[in-house]
Enzyme design. Structure first.
Site, PDB file in Angstrom:
ATOM      1  N   GLU A  79       0.822  -1.200   0.000  1.00 22.37           N
ATOM      2  CA  GLU A  79       0.000   0.000   0.000  1.00 22.37           C
ATOM      3  C   GLU A  79       0.863   1.260   0.000  1.00 22.37           C
ATOM      4  OE1 GLU A  79      -4.138  -1.466   2.051  1.00 22.37           O
ATOM      5  OE2 GLU A  79      -2.519  -0.947   3.403  1.00 22.37           O
ATOM      6  N   CYS A  92       3.378   8.532   1.040  1.00 22.37           N
ATOM      7  CA  CYS A  92       3.970   7.600   2.002  1.00 22.37           C
ATOM      8  C   CYS A  92       4.130   6.253   1.298  1.00 22.37           C
ATOM      9  CB  CYS A  92       3.017   7.498   3.199  1.00 22.37           C
ATOM     10  SG  CYS A  92       3.508   6.293   4.418  1.00 22.37           S
ATOM     11  N   CYS A  99       6.287  -6.803   7.411  1.00 22.41           N
ATOM     12  CA  CYS A  99       7.417  -6.340   8.226  1.00 22.41           C
ATOM     13  C   CYS A  99       7.698  -7.401   9.283  1.00 22.41           C
ATOM     14  CB  CYS A  99       7.071  -5.018   8.901  1.00 22.41           C
ATOM     15  SG  CYS A  99       8.442  -4.381   9.890  1.00 22.41           S
ATOM     16  N   CYS A 103       6.126  -4.966  15.947  1.00 21.84           N
ATOM     17  CA  CYS A 103       5.772  -3.991  16.989  1.00 21.84           C
ATOM     18  C   CYS A 103       4.313  -4.202  17.391  1.00 21.84           C
ATOM     19  CB  CYS A 103       5.987  -2.570  16.473  1.00 21.84           C
ATOM     20  SG  CYS A 103       7.678  -2.285  15.920  1.00 21.84           S
ATOM     21  N   CYS A 106       1.330  -2.096  15.751  1.00 25.77           N
ATOM     22  CA  CYS A 106       1.331  -1.825  14.304  1.00 25.77           C
ATOM     23  C   CYS A 106       0.675  -2.967  13.527  1.00 25.77           C
ATOM     24  CB  CYS A 106       2.771  -1.629  13.828  1.00 25.77           C
ATOM     25  SG  CYS A 106       2.924  -1.401  12.060  1.00 25.77           S
ATOM     26  N   CYS A 335      -0.945   5.994  10.105  1.00 25.53           N
ATOM     27  CA  CYS A 335       0.292   5.334  10.551  1.00 25.53           C
ATOM     28  C   CYS A 335      -0.011   3.982  11.164  1.00 25.53           C
ATOM     29  CB  CYS A 335       0.999   6.151  11.627  1.00 25.53           C
ATOM     30  SG  CYS A 335       1.400   7.797  11.152  1.00 25.53           S
TER      31      CYS A 335
HETATM   32  N1  SAH Z   1       9.238   0.520   9.961  1.00 27.97           N
HETATM   33  C1  SAH Z   1       9.471   1.907   9.976  1.00 27.97           C
HETATM   34  C2  SAH Z   1       8.670   2.625   8.923  1.00 27.97           C
HETATM   35  C3  SAH Z   1       7.164   2.562   9.148  1.00 27.97           C
HETATM   36  S1  SAH Z   1       6.713   4.072   9.780  1.00 27.97           S
HETATM   37  C4  SAH Z   1       9.220   2.465  11.367  1.00 27.97           C
HETATM   38  O1  SAH Z   1       8.638   1.776  12.178  1.00 27.97           O
HETATM   39  O2  SAH Z   1       9.639   3.590  11.615  1.00 27.97           O
HETATM   40  C5  SAH Z   1       5.280   3.703  10.634  1.00 27.97           C
HETATM   41  C6  SAH Z   1       5.130   4.682  11.766  1.00 27.97           C
HETATM   42  O3  SAH Z   1       3.817   4.529  12.299  1.00 27.97           O
HETATM   43  C7  SAH Z   1       6.081   4.402  12.917  1.00 27.97           C
HETATM   44  O4  SAH Z   1       6.549   5.603  13.459  1.00 27.97           O
HETATM   45  C8  SAH Z   1       5.220   3.684  13.925  1.00 27.97           C
HETATM   46  O5  SAH Z   1       5.704   3.870  15.229  1.00 27.97           O
HETATM   47  C9  SAH Z   1       3.874   4.328  13.691  1.00 27.97           C
HETATM   48  N2  SAH Z   1       2.745   3.456  14.026  1.00 27.97           N
HETATM   49  C10 SAH Z   1       2.658   2.137  13.850  1.00 27.97           C
HETATM   50  N3  SAH Z   1       1.457   1.679  14.242  1.00 27.97           N
HETATM   51  C11 SAH Z   1       0.761   2.761  14.676  1.00 27.97           C
HETATM   52  C12 SAH Z   1      -0.549   2.939  15.163  1.00 27.97           C
HETATM   53  N4  SAH Z   1      -1.390   1.926  15.292  1.00 27.97           N
HETATM   54  N5  SAH Z   1      -0.928   4.188  15.525  1.00 27.97           N
HETATM   55  C13 SAH Z   1      -0.082   5.238  15.355  1.00 27.97           C
HETATM   56  N6  SAH Z   1       1.140   5.125  14.843  1.00 27.97           N
HETATM   57  C14 SAH Z   1       1.576   3.899  14.514  1.00 27.97           C
HETATM   58 FE1  SF4 Z   2       7.459  -2.706  11.161  1.00 29.30          FE
HETATM   59 FE2  SF4 Z   2       5.270  -1.422  11.944  1.00 29.30          FE
HETATM   60 FE3  SF4 Z   2       7.282  -1.786  13.653  1.00 29.30          FE
HETATM   61 FE4  SF4 Z   2       7.587  -0.073  11.584  1.00 29.30          FE
HETATM   62  S1  SF4 Z   2       6.144   0.125  13.278  1.00 29.30           S
HETATM   63  S2  SF4 Z   2       9.037  -1.632  12.292  1.00 29.30           S
HETATM   64  S3  SF4 Z   2       6.354  -1.124  10.015  1.00 29.30           S
HETATM   65  S4  SF4 Z   2       6.037  -3.424  12.732  1.00 29.30           S
END
Ligand code: SAH
Ligand code: SF4
Length: 347
Positions: A79, A92, A99, A103, A106, A335
């Site tokens: 996406e 974006c 991934c 986390c 996410c 995000c």
């Molecule tokens: N993997 C990289 C690039 C993805 S950026 C990284 O993690 O930085 C995705 C961003 O969205 C990250 O800053 C992450 O902390 C944030 N994010 C992930 N899940 C989220 C959620 N449910 N609500 C708000 N932010 C989120």
């Molecule tokens: Fe991967 Fe989501 Fe963690 Fe970024 S925030 S490293 S996309 S699992």
């Protein structure tokens, strides 16, 4: 391209032309490169083609954010999200299918890791969206869905879609070269976000010195970060921040630290105080992102009061701290909400 052109028996000057037609004019097929003779186009098309992402679906949020689901040649999908703001249009983009980082907050992490994207698949997200939106050359305008012509152009690119870009660094660097060198997008308008693959941060700065860096910090102590971001067990905060401090800072460079705010997990005043302490001395700004919920997640977004109070502690300590209300939540485009149609089981 020089080698390709030579192998095809074409004169050397065609290499530059081909790149111009692919990356600037956004030709979708060799046949559209009308600067080549018809015979040459036919001959090239027998053996080669210009890669294209397949648009599988497109959704528009009530706030104007658009999410594109693209199909890849091996039937995986990714996406990309286009986010309009007053004077900006930010795209974006994804760097991996899924991934591996897992986390807890996410949705992309729930898919697991499928594969790295190739450089052309990273760049093709930009080209595809430009084509769809009709930005660019006459080829694009005539191919625009409704002939409305050119809208506002993409001003910024962020590697904040699916995947961890620093775990696919070679292809990401190659993509950056094409985006900046061949498509003319300034490095200053590109931001790469990482969950904190500490040893790759100096590598990134060596190979792409002017790209903006964002670090998804999300916690100010190892105990909390270990729980919500498993990568912290490998590269704990001390290691991660030490590699941030090694960046050759010039006056323009500052790191953005992203901090997803999770109710009852990392939103206490003491967390804010810890954050002030651990970031001291790093030229930085902090983006507070209240958690974007999705079905099946037990995590919650803190109240606005808690978020404001957290921000105040940071600003009172002299830090630049902003609250980022994510866009596109109604279409799971905000995000951490990208899942590209993959089914996901939640904890
Ligand atoms: N993997 C990289 C690039 C993805 S950026 C990284 O993690 O930085 C995705 C961003 O969205 C990250 O800053 C992450 O902390 C944030 N994010 C992930 N899940 C989220 C959620 N449910 N609500 C708000 N932010 C989120
Ligand atoms: Fe991967 Fe989501 Fe963690 Fe970024 S925030 S490293 S996309 S699992």
């Amino acid at each position: 391209m020089k080698e390709f052109v030579k192998a095809q028996g074409l004169p050397a000057y065609r290499a530059k032309q081909m790149l111009h037609w692919i990356y600037e004019k956004k030709a979708a097929s060799i046949d559209q490169i009308t600067e080549l003779s018809k015979e040459a186009r036919e001959k090239l098309s027998d053996s080669d083609y210009i890669s294209n992402l397949e648009l599988l679906s497109r959704q528009t949020s009530k706030d104007g954010t658009e999410k594109f689901l693209f199909g890849l040649e091996d039937r995986e999908s990714i996406e990309s999200v286009l986010i309009p703001d007053k004077d900006r249009l930010t795209l974006c983009i994804s760097s991996q299918v899924g991934c591996a980082m897992g986390c807890s907050f996410c949705l992309t992490g729930k898919i697991g890791f499928k594969r790295n994207l190739k450089a052309h698949e990273i760049v093709d997200q930009i080209i595809a969206v430009m084509r769809i939106k009709g930005h660019g050359s006459f080829i694009l305008r005539s191919a625009t869905e409704n002939g409305r012509g050119m809208g506002q152009r993409i001003t910024n690119i962020v590697f904040m879609g699916m995947g961890e870009p620093l775990l696919n660094l070679d292809e990401v660097i190659e993509a950056l070269k094409r985006i900046t060198g061949l498509m003319g997008i300034s490095k200053k308008r590109i931001t790469l976000s990482t969950c904190g693959i500490a040893p790759e941060i100096p590598e990134l700065y060596k190979k792409a010195p002017h790209v903006n860096l964002a670090i998804s910090l999300n916690a100010a102590d190892n105990k909390t970060r270990d729980i919500i971001m498993p990568i912290n067990k490998k590269y704990p905060l001390e290691t991660l921040l030490a590699s941030c401090r090694k960046i050759p800072f010039s006056p323009r460079i500052r790191i953005t630290f992203e901090y997803v705010m999770l109710d009852g997990v990392n939103d206490k005043p003491s967390d804010a105080q810890n954050l002030v302490r651990i970031l001291r001395g790093i030229p930085s700004k902090v983006n507070l992102i209240p958690f974007n919920p999705y079905e099946g997640s037990k995590l919650k977004r803190p109240s606005d009061e808690k978020v404001f109070a957290f921000q105040k502690i940071l600003t009172n300590a002299g830090m630049n701290a902003f609250i980022r209300k994510s866009k596109g939540q109604d279409i799971l485009a905000a995000c951490g909400q990208l899942k590209a149609g993959y089914g996901a089981k939640f904890k």
